[in-house]
Motif scaffolding. Sequence first.
Motif, PDB file in Angstrom:
ATOM      1  N   GLN A  11      57.668  42.531  49.563  1.00  0.00           N
ATOM      2  CA  GLN A  11      56.296  42.014  49.625  1.00  0.00           C
ATOM      3  C   GLN A  11      56.276  40.556  50.070  1.00  0.00           C
ATOM      4  OE1 GLN A  11      54.782  42.770  45.712  1.00  0.00           O
ATOM      5  NE2 GLN A  11      54.445  44.980  46.072  1.00  0.00           N
ATOM      6  N   GLN A  12      57.217  39.753  49.571  1.00  0.00           N
ATOM      7  CA  GLN A  12      57.253  38.356  49.992  1.00  0.00           C
ATOM      8  C   GLN A  12      57.700  38.225  51.444  1.00  0.00           C
ATOM      9  OE1 GLN A  12      58.367  35.103  47.506  1.00  0.00           O
ATOM     10  NE2 GLN A  12      58.844  36.452  45.777  1.00  0.00           N
ATOM     11  N   ASP A  42      57.100  40.345  53.808  1.00  0.00           N
ATOM     12  CA  ASP A  42      55.981  40.746  54.670  1.00  0.00           C
ATOM     13  C   ASP A  42      55.048  39.588  54.956  1.00  0.00           C
ATOM     14  OD1 ASP A  42      56.934  43.309  54.848  1.00  0.00           O
ATOM     15  OD2 ASP A  42      55.633  44.110  53.262  1.00  0.00           O
ATOM     16  N   ARG A  43      54.926  38.633  54.038  1.00  0.00           N
ATOM     17  CA  ARG A  43      53.983  37.526  54.213  1.00  0.00           C
ATOM     18  C   ARG A  43      54.575  36.347  54.991  1.00  0.00           C
ATOM     19  NH1 ARG A  43      52.709  39.102  48.768  1.00  0.00           N
ATOM     20  NH2 ARG A  43      54.093  37.496  47.940  1.00  0.00           N
ATOM     21  N   THR A  71      53.313  37.949  61.288  1.00  0.00           N
ATOM     22  CA  THR A  71      54.137  38.015  60.074  1.00  0.00           C
ATOM     23  C   THR A  71      55.258  39.025  60.271  1.00  0.00           C
ATOM     24  OG1 THR A  71      52.756  39.728  59.068  1.00  0.00           O
ATOM     25  CG2 THR A  71      52.151  37.429  58.635  1.00  0.00           C
TER      26      THR A  71
END
Length: 496
Positions: free
Chosen positions: A164-165, A167-168, A195
Amino acid sequence: MLWIALYLPQLPLQALPWSHTGLEAALPVAVAEQHVLLGANRAAHALGVRAGQSVATALSLLPQLVVIPRERACEAALVERLALALGALTPHLSLAPDGVLLEVQSTLRLFGGIHALLHRAQALAHASGVQARTGCAPTPGAAWLFATSGLARPHALKARSSAQQLDRLPVASLSRLLPPSPRQSELLQALGIQTLGALRALPRAGLQRRLGVDLGLALDRSYGDAPDPRPWFAPPEHFTARRELMQRADEAAVLVAAVEALLPALRGWLQLRWQAVTELALRLRHEHGREPRPDTRLRLRLSAPSRDIGQLALLWRERLQRHALATPVYEIALELETAVPHGGTPGELLPAPGRQDGEHAALLDRLAARLGGDHVQRWVPQADHRPEHAQRARAAGEPPPASIAIPAAAPAAPRPLWLLPLPLPLVSDALGRPRHGGPLRVCSRAERIEAGWFDGALVRRDYHVAEGADHRLRWIYREHPSDVSSGGWFLHGWFG
């Protein structure tokens, strides 16, 4: 697996040899390579100089800027020294051009969890004299991206939170793993990819056809979708660490601070090699005036093997404070001369009673460092029944012999704590009884000591414990009557 990344953002500047002109004063300084600035100190940064500017642009903004070429050899030496210091946390280390990666899954329980381990890693980096940013993730690529991207929370312990991190993160951060070509950057910009999550969502076949296999492989390795083998760091066979001082040192305080910055690397090397230090050397390089000045070499010997850098720092402080510098010092080198195999000290739930060997050895080492090794001595037993030859003085820092042939059990008869350097003749009364400030009362049976035939110094004595009028116990002996001497009485020691 769990990885910690330590990224050194100011490595080109921190690795510079401090002999360059301008670094001793508060002048604006920048490091450049191929006419592009890689970093600048605080004075230059406050005046508008930034990394990435061309040298011409920076000089137009700040004509007094001192531009120094990059020193890659010094950077590699600093990264290796940091890796050695981090060897105290884990043996699984991998070097990057501007940082170090640590695999710490197997040492989490030993150091009390990931937060304590991160704190120790930061402390070791600070003690080594570098500024580091940390990142933590299940894969080495993700940990490195977190450390280099400047995130507010660069730590993810699970694969899901790490993805998740990632992806950003912006696509530009991928250049920390694999610098994209200009064509790849233009294509990503044309596609509107901002991103890493958007880049990962593209069809893989088309992504590999347009951007190449390497970029997609680096992305998969960061997410844990592909294996990421890394070469492990192997410590050198011999330990030597050099440090050029920020200012010319003419007092011990500056030298002590420089030595303390090298000791974490020494401890890490010792733990990686399963050894402990017994003898160290410190080489001081002096400024050359009209005549060349030879290097000064100081040695430090330990009475017991040690890895304690706190103890070593204290000993070097005592040693350097009593050494007068003839000329200022601009560089030091810490060299390990002698080390012994050492697997560590086993832990104990409760300390054993009377177990003070380590404290006694530390006290001897500190006294020897302060007073000099020749002025601190200890007694070593010898295989000889004659009391005056049963022990001899040895320097406190001198390593003990490999083996000492001594009797298996102590003699049954009492022995005094204070032995006179030479036996003192005693007077006798008319009946042949000894006197010393008055008549002596013999309190023990005779102990016959007859030895020395092997070296030509034969003694034949009968020892007794005697009490005087002052109620002090003495150790006296009488020469055997068959000796060539008169067979008189002698005082040889005092009981405490």
